[in-house]
Design an enzyme around this catalytic site. Structure first.
Site, short mmCIF file in Angstrom:
data_model
loop_
_atom_site.label_atom_id
_atom_site.label_comp_id
_atom_site.label_asym_id
_atom_site.label_seq_id
_atom_site.Cartn_x
_atom_site.Cartn_y
_atom_site.Cartn_z
N GLY A 61 -99.97 -20.98 32.77
CA GLY A 61 -100.81 -19.90 33.25
C GLY A 61 -100.07 -18.80 33.98
CB SER A 62 -101.55 -16.16 36.09
OG SER A 62 -101.12 -15.12 36.94
CB THR A 63 -96.44 -15.11 37.76
OG1 THR A 63 -97.15 -13.87 37.73
CG2 THR A 63 -95.57 -15.25 36.53
CB VAL A 64 -101.47 -15.03 40.37
CG1 VAL A 64 -102.29 -15.08 41.66
CG2 VAL A 64 -101.19 -13.59 39.99
N GLY A 65 -100.18 -18.22 40.08
CA GLY A 65 -100.27 -19.64 40.44
C GLY A 65 -99.34 -20.00 41.59
#
Length: 133
Positions: A61-65
């Protein structure tokens, strides 16, 4: 049982394992306020990772993870340690900024939720404890 991996983030931890056999997305997959896994595709959906030793193959998933992992730590809902087969940048960065011990290169299929484990991330060692240890 002792397993040998490699350090990503140093430190030591001991506690109950929560083990997923599927990659985990932290953004939208874990509630940073509660530590509950909410990812509909996860085999540990509905379980809390707060204060546990979290094991899974790799992140997705997203790097915001990475920031979700950091938010978990700030909210007191983070895992005590993270064990992965493959450390990718999302989870590794999150563990680094949150200061969560992390080991990579461990076959998570050998681990079972509910068992106790001791992690020495500095040496890359994961020890699954027998009952009563």
């Amino acid at each position: 049982m002792k397993l040998k991996g490699r350090k990503v983030v140093g430190g030591k931890a001991e506690g109950e394992l929560v083990v997923s056999q599927k990659p985990l997305s932290f953004l939208g997959g874990v509630d940073p306020d509660t530590g509950i896994v909410t990812d509909a595709e996860s085999d540990i959906r509905g379980q809390s990772i707060a204060g546990k030793i979290l094991a899974f193959p790799r992140g997705k998933g997203s790097t915001v993870g990475s920031y979700v992992i950091y938010a978990l730590k700030k909210n007191g809902k983070a895992p005590k340690a993270i064990i992965v087969e493959e450390a990718e940048t999302i989870v590794a960065t999150g563990a680094i900024i949150a200061g969560i011990p992390m080991v990579q290169g461990i076959d998570v299929s050998k681990l079972k939720s509910g068992r106790k484990a001791r992690i020495d991330a500095d040496s890359g060692e994961v020890e699954v404890l027998e009952s009563g240890e």
